[in-house]
Every structure is written in C-alpha cells, then in structure tokens.
Motif scaffolding. Structure first.
Motif, mmCIF file in Angstrom:
data_model
loop_
_atom_site.group_PDB
_atom_site.id
_atom_site.type_symbol
_atom_site.label_atom_id
_atom_site.label_comp_id
_atom_site.label_asym_id
_atom_site.label_seq_id
_atom_site.Cartn_x
_atom_site.Cartn_y
_atom_site.Cartn_z
ATOM 1 N N GLY A 195 0.788 -1.218 0.000
ATOM 2 C CA GLY A 195 0.000 0.000 0.000
ATOM 3 C C GLY A 195 0.817 1.262 0.000
ATOM 4 O O GLY A 195 0.321 2.328 0.375
ATOM 5 N N SER A 196 2.080 1.194 -0.411
ATOM 6 C CA SER A 196 2.934 2.382 -0.410
ATOM 7 C C SER A 196 2.425 3.402 -1.428
ATOM 8 O O SER A 196 1.739 3.056 -2.384
ATOM 9 C CB SER A 196 4.386 2.012 -0.737
ATOM 10 O OG SER A 196 4.490 1.533 -2.066
ATOM 11 N N ASN A 197 2.771 4.659 -1.213
ATOM 12 C CA ASN A 197 2.325 5.746 -2.085
ATOM 13 C C ASN A 197 3.525 6.585 -2.519
ATOM 14 O O ASN A 197 4.118 7.281 -1.692
ATOM 15 C CB ASN A 197 1.308 6.619 -1.347
ATOM 16 C CG ASN A 197 0.721 7.700 -2.245
ATOM 17 O OD1 ASN A 197 0.740 7.560 -3.465
ATOM 18 N ND2 ASN A 197 0.242 8.769 -1.638
ATOM 19 N N PRO A 198 3.928 6.528 -3.805
ATOM 20 C CA PRO A 198 3.344 5.711 -4.878
ATOM 21 C C PRO A 198 3.670 4.228 -4.693
ATOM 22 O O PRO A 198 4.553 3.880 -3.904
ATOM 23 C CB PRO A 198 4.005 6.278 -6.135
ATOM 24 C CG PRO A 198 5.315 6.812 -5.661
ATOM 25 C CD PRO A 198 5.056 7.365 -4.291
ATOM 26 N N PRO A 199 2.985 3.340 -5.439
ATOM 27 C CA PRO A 199 3.186 1.906 -5.247
ATOM 28 C C PRO A 199 4.599 1.455 -5.636
ATOM 29 O O PRO A 199 5.210 2.017 -6.542
ATOM 30 C CB PRO A 199 2.142 1.273 -6.182
ATOM 31 C CG PRO A 199 1.196 2.364 -6.535
ATOM 32 C CD PRO A 199 1.963 3.643 -6.450
ATOM 33 N N GLU A 203 6.634 -5.482 -10.624
ATOM 34 C CA GLU A 203 7.700 -6.386 -11.064
ATOM 35 C C GLU A 203 8.683 -6.658 -9.921
ATOM 36 O O GLU A 203 9.173 -7.776 -9.766
ATOM 37 C CB GLU A 203 8.452 -5.782 -12.258
ATOM 38 C CG GLU A 203 7.645 -5.659 -13.524
ATOM 39 C CD GLU A 203 6.745 -4.426 -13.549
ATOM 40 O OE1 GLU A 203 6.806 -3.625 -12.587
ATOM 41 O OE2 GLU A 203 5.983 -4.266 -14.515
ATOM 42 N N VAL A 204 8.948 -5.621 -9.127
ATOM 43 C CA VAL A 204 9.848 -5.778 -7.982
ATOM 44 C C VAL A 204 9.245 -6.734 -6.961
ATOM 45 O O VAL A 204 9.909 -7.661 -6.473
ATOM 46 C CB VAL A 204 10.137 -4.403 -7.342
ATOM 47 C CG1 VAL A 204 10.917 -4.564 -6.040
ATOM 48 C CG2 VAL A 204 10.898 -3.508 -8.309
ATOM 49 N N LEU A 205 7.969 -6.512 -6.617
ATOM 50 C CA LEU A 205 7.325 -7.344 -5.607
ATOM 51 C C LEU A 205 7.116 -8.765 -6.101
ATOM 52 O O LEU A 205 7.241 -9.726 -5.330
ATOM 53 C CB LEU A 205 5.991 -6.722 -5.195
ATOM 54 C CG LEU A 205 6.091 -5.361 -4.510
ATOM 55 C CD1 LEU A 205 4.712 -4.845 -4.130
ATOM 56 C CD2 LEU A 205 6.972 -5.434 -3.274
ATOM 57 N N VAL A 216 0.449 -9.942 -7.325
ATOM 58 C CA VAL A 216 0.855 -8.673 -6.724
ATOM 59 C C VAL A 216 -0.169 -7.587 -7.024
ATOM 60 O O VAL A 216 -0.554 -6.813 -6.129
ATOM 61 C CB VAL A 216 2.252 -8.257 -7.233
ATOM 62 C CG1 VAL A 216 2.594 -6.843 -6.752
ATOM 63 C CG2 VAL A 216 3.305 -9.247 -6.772
ATOM 64 N N ASP A 217 -0.620 -7.522 -8.259
ATOM 65 C CA ASP A 217 -1.625 -6.527 -8.631
ATOM 66 C C ASP A 217 -2.884 -6.679 -7.788
ATOM 67 O O ASP A 217 -3.488 -5.696 -7.347
ATOM 68 C CB ASP A 217 -1.976 -6.647 -10.114
ATOM 69 C CG ASP A 217 -0.826 -6.247 -11.028
ATOM 70 O OD1 ASP A 217 0.059 -5.492 -10.554
ATOM 71 O OD2 ASP A 217 -0.797 -6.689 -12.188
ATOM 72 N N LYS A 222 -6.018 -4.250 -2.886
ATOM 73 C CA LYS A 222 -6.707 -4.345 -1.593
ATOM 74 C C LYS A 222 -6.241 -3.272 -0.618
ATOM 75 O O LYS A 222 -6.859 -3.054 0.423
ATOM 76 C CB LYS A 222 -6.491 -5.736 -0.973
ATOM 77 C CG LYS A 222 -7.114 -6.861 -1.779
ATOM 78 C CD LYS A 222 -6.869 -8.198 -1.114
ATOM 79 C CE LYS A 222 -7.446 -9.339 -1.950
ATOM 80 N NZ LYS A 222 -8.911 -9.256 -2.081
ATOM 81 N N PHE A 223 -5.137 -2.591 -0.928
ATOM 82 C CA PHE A 223 -4.603 -1.572 -0.026
ATOM 83 C C PHE A 223 -4.679 -0.179 -0.651
ATOM 84 O O PHE A 223 -4.044 0.731 -0.188
ATOM 85 C CB PHE A 223 -3.155 -1.909 0.348
ATOM 86 C CG PHE A 223 -3.041 -3.130 1.220
ATOM 87 C CD1 PHE A 223 -3.138 -3.026 2.609
ATOM 88 C CD2 PHE A 223 -2.878 -4.380 0.657
ATOM 89 C CE1 PHE A 223 -3.051 -4.146 3.407
ATOM 90 C CE2 PHE A 223 -2.801 -5.518 1.455
ATOM 91 C CZ PHE A 223 -2.882 -5.397 2.839
#
Length: 223
Positions: A195-199, A203-205, A216-217, A222-223
């Motif tokens: 849920g980071s802003n910006p996401p 690809e990293v996750l 991941v998407d 959900k966050f």
C-alpha cells in the motif's frame, strides 16, 4: 623497548575499542532528559529530533494526563483489532521520557497484523482472553519465536523485529503494551509493502515474493 611499545599500542587500541563500544551503546537509545520534563509544544515550528519543549511555567497537570484506556476499542474492521495508543502525540508530557503505551482490543479470532516498531521494544500484558503471539528474528535465520498467552501473561518483542498477535479464543481479548520510546512508530508490513504511495513496482514485488505479477496486482488493489 620495541616489545614494550608494541604492548602499549595494543593496550591503546583495546582502550579505544572499549570506549567506542560504550559510545555506541550510549547512542543506541534515546537521549536522557536534561531537565525535569519537556512537555511537547505541538504548535512549535522548531525542527528538532523530537518535539520542542513547552515553557515550563505554562505546564499544567493535564499535560501529564490521558483518559480513555478503559474504553473498548472498535474492532469491526478487516483485521478485527483496534490499537488505542498513548504516545507523545496523545500525551505531550511523554516528550523525551522514552516511554509510551497502548491498549489493544481483539475481536474473536482478530489479529494485530505483522508489524514493527522501528524505535522501541514492546512488553505486552494480556488482560483478557488468549493470544497467540510471536516475532521473527533477523536475517538470515528468520526464526519464528511464538507462544500462546493467557490472562496475566507477559511477552516481550525486541526493538525493530516483525511481530504479531492473534486472538485464538471465542471471546473478546484485551492487552496493554508498554514501549521504550515516546514515539515508537509502527510499520504494518502488508500496508507498507502493498500500500505504499506511490506503489512499489509490481515487477519488484513479484520477484521478491516469487509470485506472478497478477497476484501482486491483486494484493495492491486491496490496499
């Protein structure tokens, strides 16, 4: 003479290393207050590592007072828990004192999700119910230290380590936590990662969690 100088050099190096180790320990914790108290001046624009001090002549009893930990937290949310913090943000008299606390309420089977306090260790006391608690040690072992607690039991979460609590009973559970910082901070792992802003780039996750990008998407949505 050469041997004597060599011994003196070794002694000097040893003394320096011991001195540095004590310096490291001294700086590993929040600085000790240099006055009786430093009630936070929340309206100050001063930039300090913490909060500026209120004029001590304007300090009053309410600066050291908080009421509300007797109130049951609302656990009707996605995780089934509610944290009621008492940090310097709620109790300005805690400023520079290096302590804070929180009440945690848990619905039946509710969780306080995996999270970390970057600036504090935590000691948790169960007041009601049964809690499955645990923390994970740092890399490379990532060992899970876990235990089921009953009313009156106490458990410690070391500073910075990821930890959680899970109500494993059919009734409401309550715990009180004490923390070794007036501003311990909290990083909820799922919120921070997905849920980071910006996401964070999917690809990293996907590579980090070894899952398909679509997974991941879905989690990020959900966050």
């Amino acid at each position: 003479m050469l041997v004597s100088c060599f011994k003196m050099t070794k002694s000097g190096v040893l003394f320096t290393l011991i001195t540095l180790s004590f310096c490291y320990l001294a700086f590993a914790f929040e600085p000790a207050p240099l006055q009786d108290f430093c009630v936070a001046e929340t309206n100050s624009s001063a930039r300090v590592n913490g909060l500026a001090c209120k004029n001590p002549m304007l300090v009053e009893a309410n600066d050291f007072f908080f009421s509300g930990l007797h109130i049951t937290g609302n656990t009707s949310n996605s995780v089934g828990s509610k944290v009621t913090p008492v940090t310097v943000a709620q109790l300005t008299g805690l400023n520079t004192l290096g302590i804070s606390m929180a009440r945690i309420d848990y619905a039946p089977w509710g969780i306080n999700p995996p999270h970390t306090h970057p600036r504090a260790s935590e000691i948790l006391t169960v007041l009601e119910g049964s809690l499955h608690v645990g923390f994970v040690t740092s890399n490379p072992d990532n060992r899970l230290i876990t235990k089921v607690l009953q009313k009156g039991d106490v458990f410690v979460f070391p500073v910075g380590l990821v930890h959680f609590q899970h109500n494993v009973g059919y009734g409401h559970a309550v715990a009180i936590a004490a923390l070794s910082s007036q501003n311990p901070g909290v990083i909820t792992i799922a919120n921070a990662v997905f849920g980071s802003n910006p996401p964070i780039a999917s690809e990293v996750l996907a590579k980090a969690f070894r899952v398909d990008k679509n997974v991941v998407d879905q989690l990020q949505s959900k966050f």
